[in-house]
Design a protein around this motif. Sequence first.
Motif, PDB file in Angstrom:
ATOM      1  N   GLU A  63      10.248  13.900   1.279  1.00 27.59           N
ATOM      2  CA  GLU A  63       8.947  13.500   0.754  1.00 27.59           C
ATOM      3  C   GLU A  63       8.215  12.623   1.768  1.00 27.59           C
ATOM      4  O   GLU A  63       8.813  11.768   2.416  1.00 27.59           O
ATOM      5  CB  GLU A  63       9.171  12.723  -0.550  1.00 27.59           C
ATOM      6  CG  GLU A  63       7.949  12.520  -1.376  1.00 27.59           C
ATOM      7  CD  GLU A  63       8.280  11.881  -2.714  1.00 27.59           C
ATOM      8  OE1 GLU A  63       7.344  11.621  -3.463  1.00 27.59           O
ATOM      9  OE2 GLU A  63       9.469  11.642  -3.004  1.00 27.59           O
ATOM     10  N   SER A  64       6.911  12.830   1.903  1.00 26.38           N
ATOM     11  CA  SER A  64       6.139  12.038   2.858  1.00 26.38           C
ATOM     12  C   SER A  64       6.033  10.593   2.384  1.00 26.38           C
ATOM     13  O   SER A  64       6.113  10.308   1.191  1.00 26.38           O
ATOM     14  CB  SER A  64       4.738  12.628   3.036  1.00 26.38           C
ATOM     15  OG  SER A  64       3.956  12.387   1.880  1.00 26.38           O
ATOM     16  N   LEU A  65       5.827   9.693   3.318  1.00 26.43           N
ATOM     17  CA  LEU A  65       5.690   8.276   2.992  1.00 26.43           C
ATOM     18  C   LEU A  65       4.492   8.042   2.074  1.00 26.43           C
ATOM     19  O   LEU A  65       4.561   7.246   1.139  1.00 26.43           O
ATOM     20  CB  LEU A  65       5.557   7.455   4.278  1.00 26.43           C
ATOM     21  CG  LEU A  65       5.532   5.947   4.108  1.00 26.43           C
ATOM     22  CD1 LEU A  65       6.775   5.461   3.385  1.00 26.43           C
ATOM     23  CD2 LEU A  65       5.401   5.265   5.447  1.00 26.43           C
ATOM     24  N   THR A  66       3.417   8.740   2.315  1.00 26.84           N
ATOM     25  CA  THR A  66       2.229   8.617   1.459  1.00 26.84           C
ATOM     26  C   THR A  66       2.538   9.024   0.033  1.00 26.84           C
ATOM     27  O   THR A  66       2.132   8.361  -0.918  1.00 26.84           O
ATOM     28  CB  THR A  66       1.088   9.490   2.016  1.00 26.84           C
ATOM     29  OG1 THR A  66       0.837   9.124   3.358  1.00 26.84           O
ATOM     30  CG2 THR A  66      -0.170   9.333   1.197  1.00 26.84           C
ATOM     31  N   SER A  67       3.291  10.081  -0.122  1.00 25.23           N
ATOM     32  CA  SER A  67       3.666  10.561  -1.453  1.00 25.23           C
ATOM     33  C   SER A  67       4.569   9.551  -2.168  1.00 25.23           C
ATOM     34  O   SER A  67       4.400   9.278  -3.356  1.00 25.23           O
ATOM     35  CB  SER A  67       4.372  11.907  -1.330  1.00 25.23           C
ATOM     36  OG  SER A  67       4.797  12.362  -2.575  1.00 25.23           O
ATOM     37  N   VAL A  68       5.524   8.984  -1.437  1.00 25.33           N
ATOM     38  CA  VAL A  68       6.416   7.967  -2.016  1.00 25.33           C
ATOM     39  C   VAL A  68       5.602   6.757  -2.448  1.00 25.33           C
ATOM     40  O   VAL A  68       5.781   6.229  -3.542  1.00 25.33           O
ATOM     41  CB  VAL A  68       7.515   7.554  -1.010  1.00 25.33           C
ATOM     42  CG1 VAL A  68       8.294   6.347  -1.518  1.00 25.33           C
ATOM     43  CG2 VAL A  68       8.439   8.707  -0.721  1.00 25.33           C
ATOM     44  N   VAL A  72       1.195 -12.591 -12.866  1.00 22.11           N
ATOM     45  CA  VAL A  72       1.623 -11.288 -12.365  1.00 22.11           C
ATOM     46  C   VAL A  72       0.396 -10.395 -12.264  1.00 22.11           C
ATOM     47  O   VAL A  72      -0.369 -10.261 -13.216  1.00 22.11           O
ATOM     48  CB  VAL A  72       2.661 -10.652 -13.298  1.00 22.11           C
ATOM     49  CG1 VAL A  72       3.016  -9.242 -12.836  1.00 22.11           C
ATOM     50  CG2 VAL A  72       3.910 -11.518 -13.381  1.00 22.11           C
ATOM     51  N   THR A  73       0.193  -9.810 -11.092  1.00 22.39           N
ATOM     52  CA  THR A  73      -0.913  -8.889 -10.877  1.00 22.39           C
ATOM     53  C   THR A  73      -0.357  -7.493 -10.655  1.00 22.39           C
ATOM     54  O   THR A  73       0.485  -7.279  -9.771  1.00 22.39           O
ATOM     55  CB  THR A  73      -1.762  -9.318  -9.654  1.00 22.39           C
ATOM     56  OG1 THR A  73      -2.173 -10.677  -9.837  1.00 22.39           O
ATOM     57  CG2 THR A  73      -2.983  -8.431  -9.504  1.00 22.39           C
ATOM     58  N   LEU A  74      -0.833  -6.552 -11.452  1.00 27.39           N
ATOM     59  CA  LEU A  74      -0.388  -5.172 -11.338  1.00 27.39           C
ATOM     60  C   LEU A  74      -1.107  -4.458 -10.198  1.00 27.39           C
ATOM     61  O   LEU A  74      -2.092  -4.946  -9.645  1.00 27.39           O
ATOM     62  CB  LEU A  74      -0.628  -4.426 -12.657  1.00 27.39           C
ATOM     63  CG  LEU A  74       0.019  -5.047 -13.891  1.00 27.39           C
ATOM     64  CD1 LEU A  74      -0.360  -4.249 -15.139  1.00 27.39           C
ATOM     65  CD2 LEU A  74       1.519  -5.116 -13.740  1.00 27.39           C
ATOM     66  N   ASP A  75      -0.631  -3.279  -9.879  1.00 26.80           N
ATOM     67  CA  ASP A  75      -1.194  -2.479  -8.795  1.00 26.80           C
ATOM     68  C   ASP A  75      -2.681  -2.194  -8.981  1.00 26.80           C
ATOM     69  O   ASP A  75      -3.427  -2.143  -8.020  1.00 26.80           O
ATOM     70  CB  ASP A  75      -0.413  -1.164  -8.688  1.00 26.80           C
ATOM     71  CG  ASP A  75      -0.865  -0.303  -7.551  1.00 26.80           C
ATOM     72  OD1 ASP A  75      -0.847  -0.788  -6.396  1.00 26.80           O
ATOM     73  OD2 ASP A  75      -1.248   0.860  -7.791  1.00 26.80           O
ATOM     74  N   ASP A  76      -3.111  -2.074 -10.240  1.00 26.07           N
ATOM     75  CA  ASP A  76      -4.530  -1.786 -10.492  1.00 26.07           C
ATOM     76  C   ASP A  76      -5.392  -3.035 -10.526  1.00 26.07           C
ATOM     77  O   ASP A  76      -6.585  -2.970 -10.798  1.00 26.07           O
ATOM     78  CB  ASP A  76      -4.698  -0.992 -11.788  1.00 26.07           C
ATOM     79  CG  ASP A  76      -4.284  -1.758 -13.032  1.00 26.07           C
ATOM     80  OD1 ASP A  76      -3.917  -2.956 -12.917  1.00 26.07           O
ATOM     81  OD2 ASP A  76      -4.341  -1.184 -14.122  1.00 26.07           O
ATOM     82  N   GLY A  77      -4.796  -4.203 -10.264  1.00 27.06           N
ATOM     83  CA  GLY A  77      -5.542  -5.462 -10.204  1.00 27.06           C
ATOM     84  C   GLY A  77      -5.565  -6.266 -11.498  1.00 27.06           C
ATOM     85  O   GLY A  77      -6.033  -7.395 -11.517  1.00 27.06           O
ATOM     86  N   THR A  78      -5.052  -5.709 -12.577  1.00 26.93           N
ATOM     87  CA  THR A  78      -5.022  -6.459 -13.839  1.00 26.93           C
ATOM     88  C   THR A  78      -3.920  -7.522 -13.798  1.00 26.93           C
ATOM     89  O   THR A  78      -2.914  -7.367 -13.112  1.00 26.93           O
ATOM     90  CB  THR A  78      -4.802  -5.539 -15.053  1.00 26.93           C
ATOM     91  OG1 THR A  78      -3.559  -4.825 -14.881  1.00 26.93           O
ATOM     92  CG2 THR A  78      -5.930  -4.557 -15.230  1.00 26.93           C
ATOM     93  N   LYS A 110       2.406   6.530  -3.293  1.00 24.47           N
ATOM     94  CA  LYS A 110       1.601   6.842  -4.476  1.00 24.47           C
ATOM     95  C   LYS A 110       2.457   6.888  -5.736  1.00 24.47           C
ATOM     96  O   LYS A 110       2.008   6.498  -6.811  1.00 24.47           O
ATOM     97  CB  LYS A 110       0.870   8.173  -4.300  1.00 24.47           C
ATOM     98  CG  LYS A 110      -0.284   8.094  -3.344  1.00 24.47           C
ATOM     99  CD  LYS A 110      -0.956   9.441  -3.191  1.00 24.47           C
ATOM    100  CE  LYS A 110      -2.085   9.368  -2.185  1.00 24.47           C
ATOM    101  NZ  LYS A 110      -2.701  10.687  -1.968  1.00 24.47           N
ATOM    102  N   ARG A 111       3.696   7.346  -5.599  1.00 26.33           N
ATOM    103  CA  ARG A 111       4.579   7.476  -6.758  1.00 26.33           C
ATOM    104  C   ARG A 111       5.118   6.131  -7.231  1.00 26.33           C
ATOM    105  O   ARG A 111       5.206   5.876  -8.426  1.00 26.33           O
ATOM    106  CB  ARG A 111       5.733   8.418  -6.402  1.00 26.33           C
ATOM    107  CG  ARG A 111       6.643   8.733  -7.553  1.00 26.33           C
ATOM    108  CD  ARG A 111       7.566   9.898  -7.264  1.00 26.33           C
ATOM    109  NE  ARG A 111       8.206   9.858  -5.967  1.00 26.33           N
ATOM    110  CZ  ARG A 111       9.344   9.212  -5.693  1.00 26.33           C
ATOM    111  NH1 ARG A 111       9.949   8.530  -6.631  1.00 26.33           N
ATOM    112  NH2 ARG A 111       9.870   9.250  -4.484  1.00 26.33           N
ATOM    113  N   VAL A 112       5.472   5.229  -6.305  1.00 25.30           N
ATOM    114  CA  VAL A 112       6.141   3.989  -6.705  1.00 25.30           C
ATOM    115  C   VAL A 112       5.237   2.765  -6.762  1.00 25.30           C
ATOM    116  O   VAL A 112       5.581   1.772  -7.400  1.00 25.30           O
ATOM    117  CB  VAL A 112       7.360   3.679  -5.808  1.00 25.30           C
ATOM    118  CG1 VAL A 112       8.363   4.803  -5.859  1.00 25.30           C
ATOM    119  CG2 VAL A 112       6.957   3.355  -4.401  1.00 25.30           C
TER     120      VAL A 112
END
Length: 83
Positions: free
Chosen positions: A15-20, A76-82, A22-24
């Motif tokens: 799996e590409s690094l970009t794909s990993v 705690v800040t989530l990936d989406d900024g919340t 985006k997934r995690v």
Amino acid sequence: MAQQKTDPDDDHCNESLTSVFKRVSPSVVFITAVSINPYRPNDRVEHFVGSGFLIDSSGLILTNSHLVFGSQLIIVTLDDGTT
């Protein structure tokens, strides 16, 4: 002769690094902690930053204890900024 085992997870190695990423990345959190030491005459407030991982759907986070232990404020800040 030993039989070679095949692991169904071996495909993830291709799996590409970009794909990993985006997934995690939605499971990675940014943590800000504030600790107040009333016994210090100066610089009583200490700020710490670190990261952690959401490990289940209820919101349980795994991080290093030294980041949050004894802190009076943890954000705690989530990936989406919340938060």
